[in-house]
Design a protein around this motif. Structure first.
Motif, PDB file in Angstrom:
ATOM      1  N   TYR A 174     -11.246   6.163  10.393  1.00  0.00           N
ATOM      2  CA  TYR A 174     -11.419   5.739   9.103  1.00  0.00           C
ATOM      3  C   TYR A 174     -10.026   6.078   8.305  1.00  0.00           C
ATOM      4  N   VAL A 175      -9.498   7.293   8.605  1.00  0.00           N
ATOM      5  CA  VAL A 175      -8.319   7.684   7.894  1.00  0.00           C
ATOM      6  C   VAL A 175      -7.129   6.541   8.167  1.00  0.00           C
ATOM      7  N   VAL A 176      -6.804   6.263   9.444  1.00  0.00           N
ATOM      8  CA  VAL A 176      -5.774   5.364   9.864  1.00  0.00           C
ATOM      9  C   VAL A 176      -6.080   3.891   9.136  1.00  0.00           C
ATOM     10  N   VAL A 177      -7.279   3.568   9.276  1.00  0.00           N
ATOM     11  CA  VAL A 177      -7.587   2.235   8.559  1.00  0.00           C
ATOM     12  C   VAL A 177      -7.128   2.250   6.930  1.00  0.00           C
ATOM     13  N   GLU A 178      -7.786   3.222   6.510  1.00  0.00           N
ATOM     14  CA  GLU A 178      -7.344   3.561   5.131  1.00  0.00           C
ATOM     15  C   GLU A 178      -5.969   3.509   4.756  1.00  0.00           C
ATOM     16  N   ALA A 179      -5.141   4.139   5.630  1.00  0.00           N
ATOM     17  CA  ALA A 179      -3.744   4.667   5.503  1.00  0.00           C
ATOM     18  C   ALA A 179      -2.763   3.467   5.775  1.00  0.00           C
ATOM     19  N   TRP A 180      -3.343   2.561   6.796  1.00  0.00           N
ATOM     20  CA  TRP A 180      -2.643   1.263   7.078  1.00  0.00           C
ATOM     21  C   TRP A 180      -1.638   0.594   6.369  1.00  0.00           C
ATOM     22  N   PRO A 181      -2.039   0.224   5.114  1.00  0.00           N
ATOM     23  CA  PRO A 181      -1.314  -0.241   4.145  1.00  0.00           C
ATOM     24  C   PRO A 181      -0.127   0.433   3.700  1.00  0.00           C
ATOM     25  N   ARG A 182      -0.154   1.549   3.823  1.00  0.00           N
ATOM     26  CA  ARG A 182       0.869   2.735   3.405  1.00  0.00           C
ATOM     27  C   ARG A 182       1.685   3.143   4.453  1.00  0.00           C
ATOM     28  N   LEU A 183       1.367   2.918   5.605  1.00  0.00           N
ATOM     29  CA  LEU A 183       2.221   3.621   6.867  1.00  0.00           C
ATOM     30  C   LEU A 183       3.505   2.950   6.903  1.00  0.00           C
ATOM     31  N   ASP A 184       4.459   3.298   6.210  1.00  0.00           N
ATOM     32  CA  ASP A 184       5.696   2.925   6.377  1.00  0.00           C
ATOM     33  C   ASP A 184       6.721   4.071   5.803  1.00  0.00           C
ATOM     34  N   LEU A 185       8.032   3.744   5.756  1.00  0.00           N
ATOM     35  CA  LEU A 185       9.008   4.684   5.610  1.00  0.00           C
ATOM     36  C   LEU A 185       8.893   4.905   4.027  1.00  0.00           C
ATOM     37  N   ARG A 186       8.167   4.315   3.184  1.00  0.00           N
ATOM     38  CA  ARG A 186       8.088   4.921   1.778  1.00  0.00           C
ATOM     39  C   ARG A 186       7.371   6.089   1.615  1.00  0.00           C
ATOM     40  N   ILE A 187       6.279   6.436   2.428  1.00  0.00           N
ATOM     41  CA  ILE A 187       5.813   7.515   2.389  1.00  0.00           C
ATOM     42  C   ILE A 187       6.734   8.950   2.526  1.00  0.00           C
ATOM     43  N   ILE A 218      -5.936   6.423  -2.766  1.00  0.00           N
ATOM     44  CA  ILE A 218      -6.749   6.498  -1.553  1.00  0.00           C
ATOM     45  C   ILE A 218      -5.927   6.337  -0.302  1.00  0.00           C
ATOM     46  N   SER A 219      -5.374   5.112  -0.310  1.00  0.00           N
ATOM     47  CA  SER A 219      -4.360   4.798   0.764  1.00  0.00           C
ATOM     48  C   SER A 219      -3.004   5.746   0.745  1.00  0.00           C
ATOM     49  N   LEU A 220      -2.676   6.153  -0.224  1.00  0.00           N
ATOM     50  CA  LEU A 220      -1.766   7.118  -0.407  1.00  0.00           C
ATOM     51  C   LEU A 220      -2.000   8.338   0.490  1.00  0.00           C
ATOM     52  N   ALA A 221      -3.116   8.718   0.032  1.00  0.00           N
ATOM     53  CA  ALA A 221      -3.714  10.186   0.449  1.00  0.00           C
ATOM     54  C   ALA A 221      -3.951  10.111   1.960  1.00  0.00           C
ATOM     55  N   SER A 222      -4.495   8.861   2.357  1.00  0.00           N
ATOM     56  CA  SER A 222      -4.708   8.542   3.798  1.00  0.00           C
ATOM     57  C   SER A 222      -3.272   8.503   4.811  1.00  0.00           C
ATOM     58  N   ALA A 223      -2.326   8.053   4.126  1.00  0.00           N
ATOM     59  CA  ALA A 223      -1.169   7.938   4.800  1.00  0.00           C
ATOM     60  C   ALA A 223      -0.506   9.452   4.808  1.00  0.00           C
ATOM     61  N   ALA A 224      -0.531  10.244   3.873  1.00  0.00           N
ATOM     62  CA  ALA A 224      -0.181  11.403   3.819  1.00  0.00           C
ATOM     63  C   ALA A 224      -0.973  12.411   5.019  1.00  0.00           C
ATOM     64  N   ILE A 225      -2.085  12.236   5.192  1.00  0.00           N
ATOM     65  CA  ILE A 225      -2.918  12.939   5.792  1.00  0.00           C
ATOM     66  C   ILE A 225      -2.554  12.611   7.384  1.00  0.00           C
ATOM     67  N   VAL A 226      -2.243  11.143   7.667  1.00  0.00           N
ATOM     68  CA  VAL A 226      -1.737  11.017   8.870  1.00  0.00           C
ATOM     69  C   VAL A 226      -0.375  11.601   9.230  1.00  0.00           C
ATOM     70  N   VAL A 227       0.548  11.758   8.210  1.00  0.00           N
ATOM     71  CA  VAL A 227       1.757  12.416   8.384  1.00  0.00           C
ATOM     72  C   VAL A 227       1.552  13.698   8.695  1.00  0.00           C
ATOM     73  N   LEU A 228       0.619  14.570   8.019  1.00  0.00           N
ATOM     74  CA  LEU A 228       0.193  16.013   8.372  1.00  0.00           C
ATOM     75  C   LEU A 228      -0.295  16.052   9.523  1.00  0.00           C
ATOM     76  N   LEU A 229      -1.116  15.032  10.285  1.00  0.00           N
ATOM     77  CA  LEU A 229      -1.725  15.054  11.526  1.00  0.00           C
ATOM     78  C   LEU A 229      -0.714  14.858  12.612  1.00  0.00           C
ATOM     79  N   VAL A 230       0.491  14.058  12.299  1.00  0.00           N
ATOM     80  CA  VAL A 230       1.533  13.901  13.274  1.00  0.00           C
ATOM     81  C   VAL A 230       2.393  15.079  13.402  1.00  0.00           C
ATOM     82  N   ILE A 231       2.290  15.738  12.231  1.00  0.00           N
ATOM     83  CA  ILE A 231       3.158  17.214  12.502  1.00  0.00           C
ATOM     84  C   ILE A 231       2.443  18.211  13.276  1.00  0.00           C
ATOM     85  N   LEU A 232       1.073  18.339  12.833  1.00  0.00           N
ATOM     86  CA  LEU A 232       0.294  19.386  13.544  1.00  0.00           C
ATOM     87  C   LEU A 232       0.224  18.640  15.154  1.00  0.00           C
ATOM     88  N   LEU A 233       0.035  17.780  15.526  1.00  0.00           N
ATOM     89  CA  LEU A 233       0.075  17.367  16.909  1.00  0.00           C
ATOM     90  C   LEU A 233       1.365  17.509  17.447  1.00  0.00           C
TER      91      LEU A 233
END
Length: 303
Positions: free
Chosen positions: A53-66, A271-286
């Protein structure tokens, strides 16, 4: 004999609740294993669903702009989380600088030097174990009252780092103590028998052998700190900052606070921005957890 089944006389001698079925596994044990697998499946399914769900929501904003753009309330399509990412790096870096040496040195004292029969050493141990279970919001209140206001440090990176250091310090101490305790006593006795002092034994024999456990526990403790939002909200972590921290006395924001701010907005773009930030945080944690696993496997010893 090779099939793993018990003979008829042995099976008949077992109580009714311990009779073997199928390939020789008691039905109660099978039922317990089934419950364990069901619990694991529920956890994995819910975790996978949340990640999808998070990745789908974040997909439009998963780029270098984040990573390269600052937050923007007016134009969410051009907003990013650079200030939150840099603030997170600043806060966690100084948290590690404060809590890791203190926690490891405390663990060395308690395991190698402290007399467990002394009342003050027992008091310290009990308090460390109790502090590890204190909710993070309590540390936020203490940080606000003592560090931010009492010491006059204000709502800065320094205050946030010290507060998070207090939060994860008990975990670091407990993990380091367990790692030191896992080193066989025979290693210490052999070193002392060869004429080494106690400190030489600790520095050259005990600590190198305990590095995997201490590193793993420390990184996992910092992984907890990097996802904390409640204490930093109490400390005045700003939700909207368009600049990166420039020092310990600088205002700050971190990824959990930025995510909380975007989720609170009414427009769907946030919502897409927040999801993209969640993905960034998960990548750091991973990445941090992967480093902990690598350190454990690379430096582990077989006794």
């Amino acid at each position: 004999m090779g099939s793993g089944l018990l003979d008829e006389d042995t099976a008949a001698a077992l109580p009714e609740g311990r009779r073997l079925e199928g390939r020789g596994v008691p039905w109660r044990e099978r039922l317990f294993q089934l419950g364990l697998w069901a619990s694991l499946a529920v956890g994995v399914v819910f975790l996978a669903s949340l990640l999808v769900y998070v990745v789908v929501e974040a997909w439009p904003r998963l780029d270098l702009r984040i990573l390269t753009h600052f937050p923007d309330i007016i134009d969410p399509s051009n907003a990013g989380a650079q200030s939150a990412v840099m603030g997170t790096i600043w806060v966690i870096a100084f948290t590690a600088l404060y809590c890791l040496p203190t926690g490891i040195l405390t663990a060395i004292y308690l395991e190698e030097y402290a007399d467990p029969h002394r009342w003050y050493n027992r008091v310290v141990e009990i308090n460390i174990q109790n502090l590890a279970a204190v909710p993070s919001i309590v540390y936020g209140i203490l940080g606000l009252g003592i560090i931010a206001r009492g010491m006059g440090f204000g709502q800065t990176v320094l205050t946030a780092s010290l507060t998070l250091s207090l939060l994860v310090l008990p975990t670091v101490i407990i993990a380091a103590r367990e790692a030191i305790r896992a080193v066989p006593q025979s290693i210490r006795e052999a070193s002392l028998a060869l004429g080494a002092t106690r400190w030489q034994t600790i520095r050259r024999q005990v600590l190198p052998a305990a590095v995997p456990g201490m590193a793993t526990g420390s990184i996992l403790a910092l992984s907890r700190a990097i996802g904390e939002a409640a204490p930093l909200l109490l400390l005045g972590g700003l939700a909207f900052i368009t600049f990166n921290p420039s020092g310990l006395d600088s205002p700050f924001t971190v990824l959990p606070i930025q995510i909380f701010n975007w989720i609170s907005q009414s427009r769907a773009e946030f919502i897409s921005l927040a999801s993209a930030a969640i993905v960034v945080l998960l990548v750091i944690l991973l990445a941090m957890n992967s480093l902990a696993i690598w350190l454990r496997n690379h430096y582990s010893h077989r006794w």
